[in-house]
Design a protein around this motif. Structure first.
Motif, PDB file in Angstrom:
ATOM      1  N   LYS A 104       0.827  -1.209   0.000  1.00  0.00           N
ATOM      2  CA  LYS A 104       0.000   0.000   0.000  1.00  0.00           C
ATOM      3  C   LYS A 104       0.861   1.259   0.000  1.00  0.00           C
ATOM      4  O   LYS A 104       0.536   2.247  -0.667  1.00  0.00           O
ATOM      5  N   GLU A 105       1.956   1.218   0.748  1.00  0.00           N
ATOM      6  CA  GLU A 105       2.838   2.380   0.818  1.00  0.00           C
ATOM      7  C   GLU A 105       3.496   2.649  -0.530  1.00  0.00           C
ATOM      8  O   GLU A 105       3.592   3.806  -0.977  1.00  0.00           O
ATOM      9  N   VAL A 106       3.944   1.591  -1.205  1.00  0.00           N
ATOM     10  CA  VAL A 106       4.548   1.762  -2.526  1.00  0.00           C
ATOM     11  C   VAL A 106       3.517   2.301  -3.508  1.00  0.00           C
ATOM     12  O   VAL A 106       3.800   3.236  -4.283  1.00  0.00           O
ATOM     13  N   LEU A 107       2.309   1.758  -3.496  1.00  0.00           N
ATOM     14  CA  LEU A 107       1.261   2.221  -4.403  1.00  0.00           C
ATOM     15  C   LEU A 107       0.870   3.665  -4.085  1.00  0.00           C
ATOM     16  O   LEU A 107       0.631   4.468  -4.996  1.00  0.00           O
ATOM     17  N   ARG A 108       0.805   4.001  -2.810  1.00  0.00           N
ATOM     18  CA  ARG A 108       0.498   5.376  -2.411  1.00  0.00           C
ATOM     19  C   ARG A 108       1.491   6.352  -3.046  1.00  0.00           C
ATOM     20  O   ARG A 108       1.101   7.389  -3.600  1.00  0.00           O
ATOM     21  N   LYS A 109       2.767   6.035  -2.963  1.00  0.00           N
ATOM     22  CA  LYS A 109       3.790   6.911  -3.535  1.00  0.00           C
ATOM     23  C   LYS A 109       3.650   7.005  -5.053  1.00  0.00           C
ATOM     24  O   LYS A 109       3.829   8.090  -5.636  1.00  0.00           O
ATOM     25  N   MET A 110       3.326   5.893  -5.693  1.00  0.00           N
ATOM     26  CA  MET A 110       3.172   5.907  -7.154  1.00  0.00           C
ATOM     27  C   MET A 110       1.979   6.738  -7.590  1.00  0.00           C
ATOM     28  O   MET A 110       2.014   7.393  -8.641  1.00  0.00           O
ATOM     29  N   ILE A 111       0.911   6.722  -6.813  1.00  0.00           N
ATOM     30  CA  ILE A 111      -0.271   7.529  -7.137  1.00  0.00           C
ATOM     31  C   ILE A 111       0.107   8.999  -7.247  1.00  0.00           C
ATOM     32  O   ILE A 111      -0.294   9.702  -8.185  1.00  0.00           O
ATOM     33  N   TRP A 112       0.913   9.488  -6.290  1.00  0.00           N
ATOM     34  CA  TRP A 112       1.353  10.879  -6.320  1.00  0.00           C
ATOM     35  C   TRP A 112       2.395  11.117  -7.408  1.00  0.00           C
ATOM     36  O   TRP A 112       2.363  12.146  -8.106  1.00  0.00           O
ATOM     37  N   GLN A 113       3.321  10.185  -7.556  1.00  0.00           N
ATOM     38  CA  GLN A 113       4.411  10.348  -8.516  1.00  0.00           C
ATOM     39  C   GLN A 113       3.896  10.435  -9.945  1.00  0.00           C
ATOM     40  O   GLN A 113       4.286  11.335 -10.715  1.00  0.00           O
ATOM     41  N   ALA A 121      -6.256  11.281   5.606  1.00  0.00           N
ATOM     42  CA  ALA A 121      -5.239  11.078   6.636  1.00  0.00           C
ATOM     43  C   ALA A 121      -3.975  11.871   6.317  1.00  0.00           C
ATOM     44  O   ALA A 121      -3.353  12.456   7.215  1.00  0.00           O
ATOM     45  N   GLU A 122      -3.589  11.912   5.047  1.00  0.00           N
ATOM     46  CA  GLU A 122      -2.407  12.690   4.670  1.00  0.00           C
ATOM     47  C   GLU A 122      -2.648  14.179   4.867  1.00  0.00           C
ATOM     48  O   GLU A 122      -1.754  14.918   5.294  1.00  0.00           O
ATOM     49  N   ALA A 123      -3.868  14.632   4.582  1.00  0.00           N
ATOM     50  CA  ALA A 123      -4.178  16.046   4.783  1.00  0.00           C
ATOM     51  C   ALA A 123      -4.127  16.413   6.261  1.00  0.00           C
ATOM     52  O   ALA A 123      -3.600  17.464   6.640  1.00  0.00           O
ATOM     53  N   VAL A 124      -4.677  15.536   7.116  1.00  0.00           N
ATOM     54  CA  VAL A 124      -4.653  15.781   8.558  1.00  0.00           C
ATOM     55  C   VAL A 124      -3.214  15.856   9.068  1.00  0.00           C
ATOM     56  O   VAL A 124      -2.894  16.653   9.958  1.00  0.00           O
ATOM     57  N   SER A 125      -2.341  15.041   8.485  1.00  0.00           N
ATOM     58  CA  SER A 125      -0.940  15.034   8.928  1.00  0.00           C
ATOM     59  C   SER A 125      -0.136  16.182   8.331  1.00  0.00           C
ATOM     60  O   SER A 125       1.044  16.338   8.654  1.00  0.00           O
ATOM     61  N   GLY A 126      -0.759  16.979   7.455  1.00  0.00           N
ATOM     62  CA  GLY A 126      -0.119  18.181   6.943  1.00  0.00           C
ATOM     63  C   GLY A 126       0.607  18.044   5.630  1.00  0.00           C
ATOM     64  O   GLY A 126       1.340  18.959   5.224  1.00  0.00           O
ATOM     65  N   VAL A 127       0.442  16.929   4.909  1.00  0.00           N
ATOM     66  CA  VAL A 127       1.078  16.780   3.595  1.00  0.00           C
ATOM     67  C   VAL A 127       0.479  17.817   2.646  1.00  0.00           C
ATOM     68  O   VAL A 127      -0.733  17.853   2.426  1.00  0.00           O
ATOM     69  N   GLU A 179       0.364  18.429  -0.613  1.00  0.00           N
ATOM     70  CA  GLU A 179      -0.435  18.061  -1.788  1.00  0.00           C
ATOM     71  C   GLU A 179      -1.831  17.591  -1.386  1.00  0.00           C
ATOM     72  O   GLU A 179      -2.817  17.893  -2.066  1.00  0.00           O
ATOM     73  N   ALA A 180      -1.928  16.851  -0.276  1.00  0.00           N
ATOM     74  CA  ALA A 180      -3.226  16.372   0.192  1.00  0.00           C
ATOM     75  C   ALA A 180      -4.076  17.515   0.728  1.00  0.00           C
ATOM     76  O   ALA A 180      -5.290  17.565   0.506  1.00  0.00           O
ATOM     77  N   VAL A 181      -3.455  18.446   1.437  1.00  0.00           N
ATOM     78  CA  VAL A 181      -4.180  19.621   1.926  1.00  0.00           C
ATOM     79  C   VAL A 181      -4.709  20.445   0.757  1.00  0.00           C
ATOM     80  O   VAL A 181      -5.853  20.919   0.765  1.00  0.00           O
ATOM     81  N   GLU A 182      -3.892  20.587  -0.278  1.00  0.00           N
ATOM     82  CA  GLU A 182      -4.324  21.345  -1.457  1.00  0.00           C
ATOM     83  C   GLU A 182      -5.480  20.648  -2.164  1.00  0.00           C
ATOM     84  O   GLU A 182      -6.378  21.306  -2.705  1.00  0.00           O
ATOM     85  N   GLY A 183      -5.478  19.315  -2.149  1.00  0.00           N
ATOM     86  CA  GLY A 183      -6.602  18.580  -2.724  1.00  0.00           C
ATOM     87  C   GLY A 183      -7.898  18.894  -2.008  1.00  0.00           C
ATOM     88  O   GLY A 183      -8.940  19.121  -2.634  1.00  0.00           O
TER      89      GLY A 183
END
Length: 327
Positions: free
Chosen positions: A34-43, A197-203, A205-209
């Motif tokens: 899941k972590e690898v796929l998560r990174k690929m989604i953004w990349q 969850a990424e937005a809550v943690s302050g990432v 790109e996720a906050v901008e989404g």
């Protein structure tokens, strides 16, 4: 594989919900995967020039809500930056280094123009985005698990979503609530493989989404999204917890002819959000009926179907569901 036709939005940005499953529905994705796929989604989103508004990676499928901007000219500097995002060093599939590519693009030749055309064709398109994510992850997964063959089911589902207001916000909440529906978390902020969850943690790109999703509604997108997810407590009163069971939902909706709070029904697997084809206000959906009819060579135009079962506002879909709205 047959290419899936997509309803195009001309002259403006478009938002799409895309979902794809592991072949045969096998639960092959653990935390590492899941972590690898998560990174690929953004990349891959960075390479393709699309914006991830939110997403969720589960053990046998993933969802992503994408905003595809108007097709714009991309200069060579940006083209090289995006190329390096996806191919930081030569691989067996992409042998040209950034240095070589820069030299090729600098040439005023037909070969350079053809190279630009091929790279640009992979950008600003949801089919190309999903193809790249799925292919790259399949190669990584098979290599790391001594596995061969297809990883994903052939097709991915996509729904064209009205790019602002109730439709976009409701779709985003539905996606972020996946781990709650699956019993993996009581609060999606505690499930690290989703956009909320990424937005809550302050990432950033996720906050901008989330800002994009709630652009026309609230100055605090995190607060607005959380209020929709939890329905100001209305969902918690059902069944003594955050999740309402499918059978209970069917009883209320079909036997008692009642309505459920939106936040409660979003905790069910609602087929409108994966099979509805086009989701938005009645006016938005109606504006695409002719294009949808022509793409599929239908004799008669489709009907605009208002969503049932909850206080959805003016939400409608273009594809009526003959069976229950729950899966």
């Amino acid at each position: 594989m047959k290419r899936i036709r997509r309803t195009k939005v001309q002259g403006s940005a478009a938002s799409y919900h895309c979902m794809t499953r592991v072949v045969n529905g096998e639960r092959l994705l653990g935390d590492r995967e899941k972590e690898v796929l998560r990174k690929m989604i953004w990349q891959v989103a960075d390479f393709c020039g699309v914006q991830v508004l939110t997403y969720c990676v589960m053990s046998n499928h993933f969802h992503v809500l994408l905003r595809v901007p108007e097709r714009q000219n991309v200069d060579d500097a940006e083209l090289l930056r995006r190329y390096q995002v996806l191919y930081p060093k030569p691989t067996q599939h992409q042998t040209a280094s950034v240095k070589v590519l820069r030299s090729q693009l600098a040439e005023d030749s037909e070969q350079a123009d053809e190279l630009r055309r091929k790279l640009l064709a992979r950008m600003g398109d949801i089919s190309e985005y999903m193809k790249a994510v799925k292919q790259r992850f399949s190669v990584w997964y098979n290599r790391n698990h001594n596995r061969y063959g297809t990883l994903w089911a052939d097709r991915f589902k996509s729904v064209l979503v009205e790019g602002k207001g109730n439709a976009l916000q409701t779709m985003a909440a539905y996606i972020d609530l996946n781990p709650v529906r699956a019993g993996l978390a009581e609060d999606p902020k505690d499930y690290r493989f989703c956009g909320y969850a990424e937005a809550v943690s302050g990432v950033s790109e996720a906050v901008e989404g989330l800002r994009c999703i709630w652009a026309d509604h609230d100055s605090n997108p995190l607060r607005a999204h959380r209020l929709l997810i939890f329905g100001k407590g209305s969902a918690a009163s059902l069944k003594g917890g955050a999740v309402i069971e499918r059978d209970e939902a069917l009883r209320v909706l079909e036997q008692e002819d009642g309505l459920l709070p939106k936040a409660a029904i979003l905790r069910c697997r609602v087929r409108y959000f994966t099979d509805g084809a086009i989701l938005g206000s009645s006016e938005f959906v109606r504006s695409y009926t002719k294009a949808w009819q022509m793409e599929r060579q239908r004799r008669h135009p489709p009907k605009v179907n208002r969503l049932k079962g909850a206080e959805w506002g003016d939400l409608a879909v273009i594809r009526g569901l003959r069976k229950t709205v729950f899966s």
